[in-house]
Design an enzyme around this catalytic site. Sequence first.
Site, short mmCIF file in Angstrom:
data_model
loop_
_atom_site.label_atom_id
_atom_site.label_comp_id
_atom_site.label_asym_id
_atom_site.label_seq_id
_atom_site.Cartn_x
_atom_site.Cartn_y
_atom_site.Cartn_z
N TYR A 1 -6.61 -0.77 7.84
CA TYR A 1 -7.06 -0.28 6.53
C TYR A 1 -8.15 -1.18 5.97
CZ TYR A 1 -6.55 1.47 1.69
OH TYR A 1 -6.76 2.02 0.44
N PHE B 1 -2.77 11.53 -4.06
CA PHE B 1 -2.37 11.10 -5.40
C PHE B 1 -3.59 10.95 -6.32
CE2 PHE B 1 -1.74 6.77 -7.53
CZ PHE B 1 -1.36 7.32 -8.74
N TYR C 1 -26.66 3.22 3.83
CA TYR C 1 -27.23 4.53 3.42
C TYR C 1 -28.00 4.41 2.12
CZ TYR C 1 -25.83 7.87 6.93
OH TYR C 1 -25.76 8.60 8.09
N THR D 1 -1.20 12.67 4.60
CA THR D 1 -0.40 11.99 3.56
C THR D 1 -0.47 12.70 2.20
OG1 THR D 1 -2.22 10.44 3.09
CG2 THR D 1 -0.53 9.70 4.64
N LYS E 1 -10.33 5.87 11.63
CA LYS E 1 -11.33 6.93 11.80
C LYS E 1 -11.83 7.44 10.45
CE LYS E 1 -10.83 10.03 15.15
NZ LYS E 1 -10.14 11.01 16.02
N ARG F 1 5.35 2.50 -1.11
CA ARG F 1 4.82 1.48 -2.01
C ARG F 1 5.92 0.98 -2.94
NH1 ARG F 1 -1.35 3.50 -2.73
NH2 ARG F 1 -0.51 5.57 -2.51
N1 UDP Z 1 7.34 -4.55 -1.93
C1 UDP Z 1 8.66 -4.88 -2.19
N2 UDP Z 1 9.60 -3.93 -1.97
C2 UDP Z 1 9.31 -2.66 -1.56
C3 UDP Z 1 7.95 -2.34 -1.32
C4 UDP Z 1 7.00 -3.31 -1.51
O1 UDP Z 1 8.98 -6.02 -2.57
O2 UDP Z 1 10.24 -1.84 -1.42
C5 UDP Z 1 6.31 -5.58 -2.19
C6 UDP Z 1 5.32 -5.78 -1.04
O3 UDP Z 1 5.83 -6.72 -0.11
C7 UDP Z 1 4.11 -6.28 -1.78
C8 UDP Z 1 4.18 -5.58 -3.13
O4 UDP Z 1 5.54 -5.16 -3.28
O5 UDP Z 1 4.18 -7.66 -1.98
C9 UDP Z 1 3.28 -4.36 -3.24
O6 UDP Z 1 3.47 -3.58 -2.11
P1 UDP Z 1 2.84 -2.14 -1.92
O7 UDP Z 1 3.36 -1.60 -0.63
O8 UDP Z 1 3.09 -1.31 -3.13
O9 UDP Z 1 1.27 -2.33 -1.83
P2 UDP Z 1 0.26 -3.53 -1.55
O10 UDP Z 1 -0.09 -4.06 -2.89
O11 UDP Z 1 0.93 -4.58 -0.71
O12 UDP Z 1 -0.86 -2.88 -0.86
#
Ligand code: UDP
Length: 311
Positions: free
Chosen positions: A145, A11, A159, A35, A91, A186
């Site tokens: 992550y 993305f 580095y 991905t 990795k 997400r």
């Molecule tokens: N979240 C949600 N419903 C969804 C997906 C994510 O409520 O269908 C919430 C998730 O629990 C988090 C926030 O939205 O609190 C952002 O989640 P995301 O996976 O986008 O990324 P993060 O900011 O957690 O890395």
Amino acid sequence: MRTLITGGGGFIGSHLTERFLSAGHEVIAVDNFITGSLANLDPFRSNPKFTFIGHDISYPLKIKGPIDNVLHFASPASPVDYLMYPIQTLKVGSLGTHNTLGLAKEKKARYLMASTSEVYGDPLEHPQREEYWGNVNPIGIRGVYDEAKRFSEAMVMAYHRTHGVNTHIIRIFNTYGERMRLDDGRVLPNFMGQALRSEPLTVYGDGSQTRSFCYVSDLVEGIYRLLFADYHEPVNLGNPSEVTILEFAEEILKLSKSKSKIEFRPLPQDDPKVRKPDITRARTILGWEPKIDRHEGLNRTLRYFQKQLGE
Ligand code: UDP
């Protein structure tokens, strides 16, 4: 200039490819597509200044000829993706960082590594400044992550200090826009996909957790500026406009004129309760701040997903 971008099919990587090509660079995009996708690179494949290499950057990569800039953006980046590919995530955020730093050192290239607000974990300081060391659970499910990116930052600084590589680190806060995958798990693609399909929007927990969403063109501008800046400490890039996830669901329902309901689901483990960047450093060093507000950015992204779904 010749610029190599790992994760070029992702993305953010594909937007960087577009930006560097339009600034007149030759761009070499490297991706193994676990991905990312070739479709993200379709617009550039006829451009003679664009080259694509199918390669997993966790393994060393040799490039003939000079390279001026190395940008390391390869990694699964959504919680759902990195939970599906935990070992690959570790990795690429360790061996991949080492390999790309080695390449930058050999070519005497500028180097920029995509770090993340996840280095702050479930933060005890709010908003997050770069000086904050974070609150990460190393053995939790997100640790693959978070710790890979923390290791990456340590490796990049080593580095820089040991070999004098011209390195840069950005900490990316939640970013959205065209070419996100509708199924990356997400919150934004989930909510938009659900709204457009008239399915319930799945809010995790009670939706009181907060995030701050940055439109991709703003992020890319910040990255471009930092790459050419004489600054080597980490820089937060994100939009400080903070919103609860429940409010965010309601915004998307309104914008899409969807009749979907909201459904509450269990909160995933170690889900940060708050997140908002302090962007004083980016403002001061880069003269940068986000230009696209959430209403405009969400509208553009919604139109993209509508097209993807054939509406
Ligand atoms: N979240 C949600 N419903 C969804 C997906 C994510 O409520 O269908 C919430 C998730 O629990 C988090 C926030 O939205 O609190 C952002 O989640 P995301 O996976 O986008 O990324 P993060 O900011 O957690 O890395």
